[in-house]
Design a protein around this motif. Structure first.
Motif, PDB file in Angstrom:
ATOM      1  N   LYS A   2       0.831  -1.193   0.000  1.00 55.87           N
ATOM      2  CA  LYS A   2       0.000   0.000   0.000  1.00 55.87           C
ATOM      3  C   LYS A   2       0.877   1.258   0.000  1.00 55.87           C
ATOM      4  O   LYS A   2       1.954   1.275   0.595  1.00 55.87           O
ATOM      5  CB  LYS A   2      -0.895   0.003   1.240  1.00 55.87           C
ATOM      6  CG  LYS A   2      -1.802   1.227   1.341  1.00 55.87           C
ATOM      7  CD  LYS A   2      -2.536   1.263   2.665  1.00 55.87           C
ATOM      8  CE  LYS A   2      -3.381   2.531   2.776  1.00 55.87           C
ATOM      9  NZ  LYS A   2      -3.989   2.691   4.117  1.00 55.87           N
ATOM     10  N   ASN A   4       0.779   5.678   0.476  1.00 52.12           N
ATOM     11  CA  ASN A   4       0.023   6.801   1.033  1.00 52.12           C
ATOM     12  C   ASN A   4       0.608   8.100   0.514  1.00 52.12           C
ATOM     13  O   ASN A   4       1.819   8.220   0.318  1.00 52.12           O
ATOM     14  CB  ASN A   4       0.104   6.793   2.565  1.00 52.12           C
ATOM     15  CG  ASN A   4      -0.567   5.584   3.185  1.00 52.12           C
ATOM     16  OD1 ASN A   4      -1.699   5.251   2.844  1.00 52.12           O
ATOM     17  ND2 ASN A   4       0.131   4.914   4.085  1.00 52.12           N
ATOM     18  N   ALA A  15       3.759   2.338   2.494  1.00 54.90           N
ATOM     19  CA  ALA A  15       3.389   2.444   3.908  1.00 54.90           C
ATOM     20  C   ALA A  15       4.536   2.040   4.822  1.00 54.90           C
ATOM     21  O   ALA A  15       4.653   2.533   5.943  1.00 54.90           O
ATOM     22  CB  ALA A  15       2.161   1.589   4.194  1.00 54.90           C
ATOM     23  N   MET A  16       5.391   1.145   4.348  1.00 53.83           N
ATOM     24  CA  MET A  16       6.636   0.873   5.053  1.00 53.83           C
ATOM     25  C   MET A  16       7.790   1.286   4.163  1.00 53.83           C
ATOM     26  O   MET A  16       7.910   0.815   3.028  1.00 53.83           O
ATOM     27  CB  MET A  16       6.786  -0.609   5.407  1.00 53.83           C
ATOM     28  CG  MET A  16       7.979  -0.853   6.350  1.00 53.83           C
ATOM     29  SD  MET A  16       8.365  -2.599   6.641  1.00 53.83           S
ATOM     30  CE  MET A  16       9.729  -2.810   5.493  1.00 53.83           C
ATOM     31  N   SER A 193       1.978  15.112   6.789  1.00 44.88           N
ATOM     32  CA  SER A 193       2.123  13.708   7.187  1.00 44.88           C
ATOM     33  C   SER A 193       3.214  13.509   8.228  1.00 44.88           C
ATOM     34  O   SER A 193       4.226  14.208   8.226  1.00 44.88           O
ATOM     35  CB  SER A 193       2.469  12.845   5.970  1.00 44.88           C
ATOM     36  OG  SER A 193       1.368  12.727   5.104  1.00 44.88           O
ATOM     37  N   GLN A 249       1.822  -1.886  12.588  1.00 48.96           N
ATOM     38  CA  GLN A 249       0.489  -1.403  12.222  1.00 48.96           C
ATOM     39  C   GLN A 249      -0.039  -0.336  13.183  1.00 48.96           C
ATOM     40  O   GLN A 249      -0.900   0.460  12.796  1.00 48.96           O
ATOM     41  CB  GLN A 249      -0.499  -2.572  12.164  1.00 48.96           C
ATOM     42  CG  GLN A 249      -0.290  -3.515  10.991  1.00 48.96           C
ATOM     43  CD  GLN A 249      -0.490  -2.840   9.649  1.00 48.96           C
ATOM     44  OE1 GLN A 249      -1.255  -1.879   9.520  1.00 48.96           O
ATOM     45  NE2 GLN A 249       0.192  -3.336   8.622  1.00 48.96           N
ATOM     46  N   LEU A 252       0.515   3.219  11.904  1.00 46.30           N
ATOM     47  CA  LEU A 252      -0.223   3.392  10.650  1.00 46.30           C
ATOM     48  C   LEU A 252      -1.728   3.515  10.874  1.00 46.30           C
ATOM     49  O   LEU A 252      -2.461   3.906   9.961  1.00 46.30           O
ATOM     50  CB  LEU A 252       0.072   2.223   9.707  1.00 46.30           C
ATOM     51  CG  LEU A 252       1.488   2.196   9.112  1.00 46.30           C
ATOM     52  CD1 LEU A 252       1.746   0.865   8.427  1.00 46.30           C
ATOM     53  CD2 LEU A 252       1.699   3.355   8.134  1.00 46.30           C
ATOM     54  N   VAL A 257      -0.351   9.466   9.717  1.00 43.84           N
ATOM     55  CA  VAL A 257       0.912   8.753   9.478  1.00 43.84           C
ATOM     56  C   VAL A 257       0.922   8.204   8.059  1.00 43.84           C
ATOM     57  O   VAL A 257       0.059   7.402   7.683  1.00 43.84           O
ATOM     58  CB  VAL A 257       1.114   7.610  10.488  1.00 43.84           C
ATOM     59  CG1 VAL A 257       2.378   6.823  10.174  1.00 43.84           C
ATOM     60  CG2 VAL A 257       1.186   8.178  11.914  1.00 43.84           C
ATOM     61  N   ALA A 259       3.875   6.764   6.647  1.00 47.16           N
ATOM     62  CA  ALA A 259       4.781   5.625   6.540  1.00 47.16           C
ATOM     63  C   ALA A 259       5.480   5.360   7.863  1.00 47.16           C
ATOM     64  O   ALA A 259       5.714   6.280   8.656  1.00 47.16           O
ATOM     65  CB  ALA A 259       5.829   5.879   5.459  1.00 47.16           C
ATOM     66  N   VAL A 260       5.815   4.100   8.073  1.00 44.27           N
ATOM     67  CA  VAL A 260       6.739   3.709   9.138  1.00 44.27           C
ATOM     68  C   VAL A 260       8.055   3.356   8.455  1.00 44.27           C
ATOM     69  O   VAL A 260       8.066   2.848   7.332  1.00 44.27           O
ATOM     70  CB  VAL A 260       6.215   2.511   9.959  1.00 44.27           C
ATOM     71  CG1 VAL A 260       4.989   2.901  10.756  1.00 44.27           C
ATOM     72  CG2 VAL A 260       5.907   1.305   9.057  1.00 44.27           C
ATOM     73  N   ALA A 277       4.367  -5.644   7.846  1.00 45.12           N
ATOM     74  CA  ALA A 277       3.730  -4.416   7.357  1.00 45.12           C
ATOM     75  C   ALA A 277       2.603  -4.715   6.391  1.00 45.12           C
ATOM     76  O   ALA A 277       1.700  -3.893   6.205  1.00 45.12           O
ATOM     77  CB  ALA A 277       4.769  -3.527   6.681  1.00 45.12           C
ATOM     78  N   PRO A 281      -4.743  -3.928   8.645  1.00 46.77           N
ATOM     79  CA  PRO A 281      -4.685  -2.842   9.641  1.00 46.77           C
ATOM     80  C   PRO A 281      -5.264  -3.298  10.975  1.00 46.77           C
ATOM     81  O   PRO A 281      -6.079  -4.231  11.041  1.00 46.77           O
ATOM     82  CB  PRO A 281      -5.566  -1.749   9.010  1.00 46.77           C
ATOM     83  CG  PRO A 281      -5.603  -2.070   7.558  1.00 46.77           C
ATOM     84  CD  PRO A 281      -5.514  -3.559   7.458  1.00 46.77           C
TER      85      PRO A 281
END
Length: 303
Positions: A2, A4, A15-16, A193, A249, A252, A257, A259-260, A277, A281
């Motif tokens: 995913k 963002n 997302a990661m 973000s 998660q 997120l 947020v 990204a981690v 990741a 969710p």
């Protein structure tokens, strides 16, 4: 994986991402980790001119030289090395930023940086001059967007109010929930973000992190509290997933947020993080269980 949108920018980050600080200086090993990350859908790489005295940027630059278009590349500026002196000094001046970006571009073997971040910041800086430097670099096409990496709410507020930042990088995890107090609500209101660094809390928040929880403290957690929390998160319903999945998660789950960015020093570690990741969710019930078992930490400095 995913993706963002990063703030109001047109950058869509995985997302990661990959926090590159822990890649090390063995070039072949680091390149293998980077290439595997890209193959597995990670498009966001974060480094800094500070890491390994610039060697980290050099390794990344070489690894992505033929894949630059696949990468959203982020680096940082503000820590200046003084010849003949050990360590670094803080320098957020316009002159230094404009000089340092040229060196980062050279080491990264690219002619633009997607996200250029101030690596810290204080209220004693000439903030208007710092912002002017980033804005000029953006207008010149040297950088696409800029942000700030900081855990200081008072500094973050100044840049949110006075600049065009699209992101704030800050430590955020189950063990460090300080951004929930003021920073995340502020960023959500302003359409900026958060990039969450340290989501695994130096490995404590992983399935094999019990030994790492055996330490004197972590923020306001004692060793006994760390051990108890680790056990609770590993076994307590409704958390019927691995601790690494829960830990990645949790940040997120906040819509601010984007990204981690856990680090990885081996292919095995990277693959474990990617698998975690990619898990579903957290449900509202799971997020509530995490909050019930962990501390709502508070900022006590730089508020």
């Amino acid at each position: 994986m995913k993706t963002n949108r990063l703030g109001s920018s047109d950058l869509h980050v995985s997302a990661m991402g990959l926090g590159c600080m822990s890649l090390g200086t063995e070039e072949a090993r680091a390149a293998a980790i980077i290439h595997e990350a890209l193959e597995q859908g990670i498009n966001f790489l974060d480094t800094a001119d500070l890491y390994d005295e610039g060697r980290n940027e050099e390794i990344i630059g070489k690894a992505i030289r033929d894949r630059r278009s696949e990468v959203i590349l982020a680096t940082k500026v503000g820590n200046r090395r003084v010849p003949g002196r050990e360590g670094w000094v803080w320098d957020a001046s316009k002159a230094y930023i404009r000089s340092a970006v040229k060196e980062s571009l050279r080491r990264l073997q690219t002619d633009y940086i997607d996200l250029y971040q101030l690596h810290g910041g204080t209220l004693e800086d000439n903030i208007d001059e710092t912002i002017e430097a980033f804005e000029e670099l953006k207008q010149e096409g040297v950088i696409r967007y800029y942000g700030i990496s900081s855990i200081r709410p008072n500094v973050i507020r100044e840049y949110v109010q006075r600049s065009g930042i699209v992101s704030v990088m800050s430590q955020y995890s189950i063990l460090d929930r300080r951004p929930e107090e003021t920073v995340l609500p502020l960023l959500a209101r302003e359409g900026i973000s958060l990039i969450a660094r340290g989501p695994l809390a130096s490995g404590i928040l992983t399935d094999h992190g019990r030994s790492k929880a055996q330490r004197a403290s972590y923020l306001d957690y004692t060793e006994a509290e760390l051990m108890a929390l680790h056990e609770q998160l590993m076994s307590q319903p409704p958390l019927t997933r691995t601790l690494t999945q829960t830990a990645l998660q949790y940040p997120l789950a906040d819509p601010a947020v984007a990204a981690v960015i856990p680090g990885a020093s081996s292919l095995e570690q990277l693959r474990q993080n990617i698998a975690a990741a990619g898990s579903p969710p957290l449900s509202a019930q799971e997020a509530a269980a995490v909050r019930a078992n962990s501390k709502a930490n508070r900022y006590t400095l730089h508020v």
